[in-house]
Motif scaffolding. Structure first.
Motif, PDB file in Angstrom:
ATOM      1  N   TYR A   1       0.835  -1.211   0.000  1.00 43.00           N
ATOM      2  CA  TYR A   1       0.000   0.000   0.000  1.00 43.00           C
ATOM      3  C   TYR A   1       0.866   1.257   0.000  1.00 43.00           C
ATOM      4  O   TYR A   1       0.627   2.197  -0.768  1.00 43.00           O
ATOM      5  CB  TYR A   1      -0.914  -0.030   1.222  1.00 43.00           C
ATOM      6  N   PHE A   2       1.895   1.286   0.840  1.00 41.21           N
ATOM      7  CA  PHE A   2       2.816   2.425   0.864  1.00 41.21           C
ATOM      8  C   PHE A   2       3.553   2.563  -0.465  1.00 41.21           C
ATOM      9  O   PHE A   2       3.743   3.675  -0.982  1.00 41.21           O
ATOM     10  CB  PHE A   2       3.828   2.259   2.001  1.00 41.21           C
ATOM     11  N   ALA A   3       3.981   1.420  -1.012  1.00 40.30           N
ATOM     12  CA  ALA A   3       4.733   1.445  -2.268  1.00 40.30           C
ATOM     13  C   ALA A   3       3.895   2.025  -3.401  1.00 40.30           C
ATOM     14  O   ALA A   3       4.371   2.864  -4.184  1.00 40.30           O
ATOM     15  CB  ALA A   3       5.194   0.033  -2.619  1.00 40.30           C
ATOM     16  N   GLU A   4       2.646   1.620  -3.477  1.00 40.04           N
ATOM     17  CA  GLU A   4       1.788   2.070  -4.574  1.00 40.04           C
ATOM     18  C   GLU A   4       1.295   3.495  -4.364  1.00 40.04           C
ATOM     19  O   GLU A   4       1.199   4.276  -5.325  1.00 40.04           O
ATOM     20  CB  GLU A   4       0.594   1.115  -4.718  1.00 40.04           C
ATOM     21  N   THR A   5       0.974   3.850  -3.113  1.00 38.28           N
ATOM     22  CA  THR A   5       0.411   5.176  -2.845  1.00 38.28           C
ATOM     23  C   THR A   5       1.448   6.282  -2.994  1.00 38.28           C
ATOM     24  O   THR A   5       1.161   7.352  -3.539  1.00 38.28           O
ATOM     25  CB  THR A   5      -0.194   5.219  -1.421  1.00 38.28           C
ATOM     26  N   PHE A   6       2.674   6.015  -2.512  1.00 41.66           N
ATOM     27  CA  PHE A   6       3.697   7.062  -2.505  1.00 41.66           C
ATOM     28  C   PHE A   6       4.843   6.779  -3.471  1.00 41.66           C
ATOM     29  O   PHE A   6       5.876   7.446  -3.423  1.00 41.66           O
ATOM     30  CB  PHE A   6       4.246   7.232  -1.076  1.00 41.66           C
TER      31      PHE A   6
END
Length: 488
Positions: free
Chosen positions: A319-324
């Motif tokens: 989730y962090f990788a895709e969002t940011f």
């Protein structure tokens, strides 16, 4: 109960028991999650497909739900010292099996069997409850749960380094095998350095084995109702392994799994009736009664707290990788802040419970949990990354603080049944994880967080039925003598 002063830096008396117990839990969680940080290397080494990797991850948690129920019964009957030591020894063997595995089928069997070690948590709950008075129990159980739970994070950080240190295609085998050695060796350290109770205290055992005792007809109906979601979750795991899921089993084999689950449920219900049929012959003496609604409420709360933690830890790095737009390594480091909070949050939740009461603490932390996930649902790529991390850590505090508060209350319901109650409540955490991860696979991340928040609101409503523990628990030993155990 031991009357020693609570000194976290001490390693004698009750403090020694607490420290050795969280270490046993730490080792069990390292073993349980030893494959997750190495899965990419394992897949390359043995040529596993993505579907096979997903299957291994599912199998890793499949057995834990029934295992926690079974281990709770065994703990209450034989004591935590023997049960924890035996579990650590027995589960070292499937760990070695996985390390030596050459085929997917061998890995799958080992991973399925290793799900049993996830039940180790409930053993220490009973052990710690025997040594600490009610005024310190929340803090002690919180330290046990929080520090022990950190074993999964320790595995994520250390095992890849160990695998690289050994080097070659088999580095992962040595890393995983080493956790099996730790489990085997620590079993003996634990067995020869702890006792089930302080000197002079009685270890109270269930009057009947095979099912949880209840003390009224209404409680029996509620117990049966609370069993159904656990079987439904196992059926859901079966569906995930069907052709509609990862395709490990044929549809006929999955129908066979469903049939086995129905048969086991029928046996379980029959055994539950056999253990509790005396309640139809006449009322249970007042001093022996306990309200099962207490257990049901704590089950619902652990569904939301630990269930959401397991689910969020699984999805947060991606989730962090895709969002940011981060690299997976950087995203994984940032996402680990959620798990790191266990070191202080869970003990903190227990400590607050000891100081301000179980029910008020659970009300505040559950409300904070709901608001925390509502906040996480608002995170977008427009947020500053540090602000998103703070939001995640704040939510994590309420989640893990709530876990600590739940198990600050569990040992105060009925002493001789503490293992079984902890087993059922712990199993509901796994039920929640499977439910939330299934939701995550079907909806957007924002909706996923909203669903968890809604479950917390349900938990908040259920808390209205919880009664603050007070007075004493009455237990009767084998000679018929009544002992009163303070829960204030």
């Amino acid at each position: 109960m031991s009357s020693d002063k609570f000194n976290i830096f001490s390693f004698s008396g009750k403090m020694k028991i607490m420290h050795l117990s969280w270490m046993a839990f730490f080792v069990s969680f390292m073993v349980w999650f030893n494959a997750a940080p190495l899965m990419g290397v394992i897949a390359l080494s043995l040529g596993l497909t993505n579907e096979q990797i997903k299957t291994l991850l599912i199998l890793n948690v499949a057995l834990t739900i029934p295992a926690r129920i079974i281990i709770g019964m065994v703990t209450d009957k034989y004591g935590p010292r023997l049960t924890y030591s035996a579990l650590l020894i027995l589960c070292s063997f499937p760990c070695f099996m996985f390390a030596l595995g050459e085929t997917f089928e061998q890995l799958a069997l080992a991973r399925f069997l290793l799900g049993f070690i996830g039940a180790g948590f409930v053993i220490g709950i009973r052990m710690v409850s025997e040594w600490f008075p009610a005024k310190e129990l929340g803090t002690a159980e919180g330290i046990y749960g929080g520090w022990g739970n950190f074993g999964s994070a320790a595995a994520a950080f250390t095992l890849p380094v160990i695998a690289i240190a050994f080097g070659g295609d088999n580095g992962w085998r040595y890393a995983i095998g080493l956790t099996g050695v730790m489990s085997f060796v620590f079993a003996f350290i634990y067995y020869f350095n702890v006792s089930d109770t302080p000197k002079g205290s009685t270890y109270f055992k269930p009057k009947k084995a095979g099912a949880l005792e209840v003390t009224s007809k209404g409680d029996l109906a509620l117990l049966v109702l609370m069993k159904l979601p656990m079987y439904a979750t196992l059926a859901l795991l079966g569906w995930k392994l069907s052709p509609a899921g990862v395709g490990m089993f044929t549809q006929m084999e999955v129908y066979g799994i469903y049939g086995i689950l129905v048969a086991v449920l029928m046996v379980d219900l029959y055994q539950t009736y056999q253990v509790n049929k005396h309640i139809f012959a006449g009322p249970v003496p007042e001093f022996e009664r306990y309200p099962f609604k207490q257990v049901a409420v704590l089950n619902v709360l652990y569904f939301s707290t630990f269930g959401s933690e397991l689910a969020v830890v699984s999805m947060l790095p991606l989730y962090f990788a895709e969002t940011f737009e981060l690299g997976l390594t950087q995203a994984g480091m940032l996402a680990s802040t959620y798990a790191f909070m266990n070191l202080v949050s869970r003990p903190g939740g227990g400590w607050i419970s000891d100081r301000f009461g179980r029910k008020p603490t659970l009300m505040i932390l559950t409300a904070g949990l709901a608001l925390g996930y509502l906040g996480m649902a608002q995170i977008t790529s427009d947020w500053a990354l540090p602000l998103a991390v703070i939001m995640v850590m704040t939510c994590s505090f309420f989640v893990q603080g709530g876990e600590g508060a739940v198990f600050a209350a569990v040992p105060l319901i009925k002493r001789r049944l503490t293992g079984q109650i902890a087993g059922m409540t712990g199993a509901y955490g796994n039920v929640g994880a499977v439910f939330f991860l299934t939701v995550y696979s079907m909806v957007s991340t924002q909706i996923f967080f909203y669903v968890i928040a809604a479950s917390a609101v349900l938990g908040l409503v259920s808390l209205l039925f919880l009664t603050e523990p007070k007075g004493h628990i009455a237990e009767v030993n084998e000679d018929g003598e009544v002992t009163l155990i303070s829960v204030n």
